[in-house]
Design a protein around this motif. Structure first.
Motif, PDB file in Angstrom:
ATOM      1  N   THR A   7       0.837  -1.198   0.000  1.00  0.00           N
ATOM      2  CA  THR A   7       0.000   0.000   0.000  1.00  0.00           C
ATOM      3  C   THR A   7       0.872   1.247   0.000  1.00  0.00           C
ATOM      4  N   SER A   8       1.909   1.253   0.804  1.00  0.00           N
ATOM      5  CA  SER A   8       2.824   2.383   0.871  1.00  0.00           C
ATOM      6  C   SER A   8       3.523   2.578  -0.471  1.00  0.00           C
ATOM      7  N   SER A   9       3.957   1.500  -1.080  1.00  0.00           N
ATOM      8  CA  SER A   9       4.604   1.565  -2.381  1.00  0.00           C
ATOM      9  C   SER A   9       3.639   2.070  -3.452  1.00  0.00           C
ATOM     10  N   ASP A  10       2.407   1.568  -3.421  1.00  0.00           N
ATOM     11  CA  ASP A  10       1.385   2.034  -4.365  1.00  0.00           C
ATOM     12  C   ASP A  10       1.125   3.525  -4.188  1.00  0.00           C
ATOM     13  N   PHE A  11       1.083   3.963  -2.929  1.00  0.00           N
ATOM     14  CA  PHE A  11       0.868   5.375  -2.641  1.00  0.00           C
ATOM     15  C   PHE A  11       1.991   6.217  -3.235  1.00  0.00           C
ATOM     16  N   LEU A  12       3.226   5.813  -3.015  1.00  0.00           N
ATOM     17  CA  LEU A  12       4.370   6.576  -3.515  1.00  0.00           C
ATOM     18  C   LEU A  12       4.396   6.604  -5.044  1.00  0.00           C
ATOM     19  N   GLN A  13       4.007   5.508  -5.678  1.00  0.00           N
ATOM     20  CA  GLN A  13       3.930   5.491  -7.141  1.00  0.00           C
ATOM     21  C   GLN A  13       2.838   6.436  -7.643  1.00  0.00           C
ATOM     22  N   ALA A  14       1.706   6.430  -6.972  1.00  0.00           N
ATOM     23  CA  ALA A  14       0.607   7.328  -7.358  1.00  0.00           C
ATOM     24  C   ALA A  14       1.021   8.783  -7.162  1.00  0.00           C
ATOM     25  N   LEU A  15       1.693   9.071  -6.057  1.00  0.00           N
ATOM     26  CA  LEU A  15       2.143  10.431  -5.798  1.00  0.00           C
ATOM     27  C   LEU A  15       3.176  10.863  -6.837  1.00  0.00           C
ATOM     28  N   ILE A  64      -5.405  11.368  -3.133  1.00  0.00           N
ATOM     29  CA  ILE A  64      -4.065  11.178  -2.565  1.00  0.00           C
ATOM     30  C   ILE A  64      -4.047  11.642  -1.111  1.00  0.00           C
ATOM     31  N   LEU A  65      -4.669  12.796  -0.842  1.00  0.00           N
ATOM     32  CA  LEU A  65      -4.701  13.299   0.535  1.00  0.00           C
ATOM     33  C   LEU A  65      -5.507  12.382   1.447  1.00  0.00           C
ATOM     34  N   ALA A  66      -6.597  11.835   0.934  1.00  0.00           N
ATOM     35  CA  ALA A  66      -7.386  10.884   1.729  1.00  0.00           C
ATOM     36  C   ALA A  66      -6.555   9.636   2.018  1.00  0.00           C
ATOM     37  N   TRP A  67      -5.825   9.180   1.033  1.00  0.00           N
ATOM     38  CA  TRP A  67      -4.955   8.014   1.196  1.00  0.00           C
ATOM     39  C   TRP A  67      -3.837   8.337   2.192  1.00  0.00           C
ATOM     40  N   GLU A  70      -4.787   8.081   5.739  1.00  0.00           N
ATOM     41  CA  GLU A  70      -4.810   6.721   6.286  1.00  0.00           C
ATOM     42  C   GLU A  70      -3.484   6.398   6.983  1.00  0.00           C
ATOM     43  N   PHE A  71      -2.381   6.955   6.480  1.00  0.00           N
ATOM     44  CA  PHE A  71      -1.067   6.732   7.084  1.00  0.00           C
ATOM     45  C   PHE A  71      -0.846   7.654   8.281  1.00  0.00           C
ATOM     46  N   HIS A  72      -1.620   8.756   8.342  1.00  0.00           N
ATOM     47  CA  HIS A  72      -1.467   9.753   9.406  1.00  0.00           C
ATOM     48  C   HIS A  72      -2.836  10.129   9.985  1.00  0.00           C
ATOM     49  N   PRO A  73      -3.485   9.203  10.682  1.00  0.00           N
ATOM     50  CA  PRO A  73      -4.829   9.483  11.209  1.00  0.00           C
ATOM     51  C   PRO A  73      -4.836  10.597  12.256  1.00  0.00           C
ATOM     52  N   ASP A  74      -3.671  10.926  12.805  1.00  0.00           N
ATOM     53  CA  ASP A  74      -3.575  11.997  13.789  1.00  0.00           C
ATOM     54  C   ASP A  74      -3.757  13.380  13.153  1.00  0.00           C
ATOM     55  N   ASP A  78      -7.280  19.591   7.577  1.00  0.00           N
ATOM     56  CA  ASP A  78      -6.807  19.536   6.193  1.00  0.00           C
ATOM     57  C   ASP A  78      -5.528  20.343   5.980  1.00  0.00           C
ATOM     58  N   ASP A  79      -5.433  21.518   6.602  1.00  0.00           N
ATOM     59  CA  ASP A  79      -4.230  22.331   6.458  1.00  0.00           C
ATOM     60  C   ASP A  79      -3.002  21.610   7.009  1.00  0.00           C
ATOM     61  N   ASP A  80      -3.166  20.938   8.155  1.00  0.00           N
ATOM     62  CA  ASP A  80      -2.063  20.172   8.727  1.00  0.00           C
ATOM     63  C   ASP A  80      -1.672  19.011   7.818  1.00  0.00           C
ATOM     64  N   LEU A  81      -2.670  18.380   7.222  1.00  0.00           N
ATOM     65  CA  LEU A  81      -2.423  17.269   6.311  1.00  0.00           C
ATOM     66  C   LEU A  81      -1.635  17.739   5.087  1.00  0.00           C
ATOM     67  N   ILE A  82      -2.057  18.856   4.512  1.00  0.00           N
ATOM     68  CA  ILE A  82      -1.375  19.402   3.335  1.00  0.00           C
ATOM     69  C   ILE A  82       0.047  19.818   3.691  1.00  0.00           C
ATOM     70  N   GLU A  83       0.206  20.474   4.832  1.00  0.00           N
ATOM     71  CA  GLU A  83       1.541  20.892   5.272  1.00  0.00           C
ATOM     72  C   GLU A  83       2.450  19.679   5.482  1.00  0.00           C
ATOM     73  N   SER A  84       1.898  18.609   6.033  1.00  0.00           N
ATOM     74  CA  SER A  84       2.677  17.401   6.294  1.00  0.00           C
ATOM     75  C   SER A  84       3.140  16.741   4.999  1.00  0.00           C
ATOM     76  N   ILE A  85       2.238  16.615   4.025  1.00  0.00           N
ATOM     77  CA  ILE A  85       2.627  15.952   2.768  1.00  0.00           C
ATOM     78  C   ILE A  85       3.639  16.816   2.017  1.00  0.00           C
ATOM     79  N   GLU A  86       3.533  18.140   2.163  1.00  0.00           N
ATOM     80  CA  GLU A  86       4.506  19.022   1.522  1.00  0.00           C
ATOM     81  C   GLU A  86       5.886  18.837   2.132  1.00  0.00           C
ATOM     82  N   LYS A  87       5.943  18.732   3.466  1.00  0.00           N
ATOM     83  CA  LYS A  87       7.236  18.584   4.152  1.00  0.00           C
ATOM     84  C   LYS A  87       7.801  17.179   3.998  1.00  0.00           C
TER      85      LYS A  87
END
Length: 117
Positions: A7-15, A64-67, A70-74, A78-87
């Protein structure tokens, strides 16, 4: 555990695929002056062609953000989620990039107006 790695590998490929598609949107947004130089009919034709692509990018980013959530339920905000994926994954969302470009344009216009007075 193997499913999680898959799942993690699929996510990284999709990203990664999304990052490549975003090169098109970035190029379009960075060269607005060329768009503005087109005739009205050419602008309308290009706008009609590119809008579905932008809309698709927004839809894919939502998935992608919804997926990613799933890896970061904490990350419930949405702003925190976007900031996290950016970093964490060096991915700037289309909405974030558009907002930054709009702000740059606004500041440039304000500066130009100030220089003319």
């Amino acid at each position: 555990m193997n499913t999680n790695r898959s799942t993690s590998s699929d996510f990284l490929q999709a990203l990664d695929s999304l990052k490549k598609a975003r090169l098109v949107t970035r190029a379009f947004m960075m060269h607005e002056h060329q768009y503005n130089a087109l005739s009205e009919d050419e602008q309308e034709s290009l706008f009609n062609s590119i809008t579905p692509f932008f809309n698709t990018i927004f839809e894919i980013e939502d998935r992608i953000l919804a997926w990613y959530r799933e890896f970061h339920p904490d990350l419930t905000d949405d702003d925190d989620l976007i900031e996290s994926i950016e970093k964490e994954l060096d991915y700037e969302t289309l909405l974030s990039e558009k907002g930054k470009l709009d702000l740059e344009k606004l500041f440039k216009e304000d500066s130009d107006i100030g220089n003319h007075n």
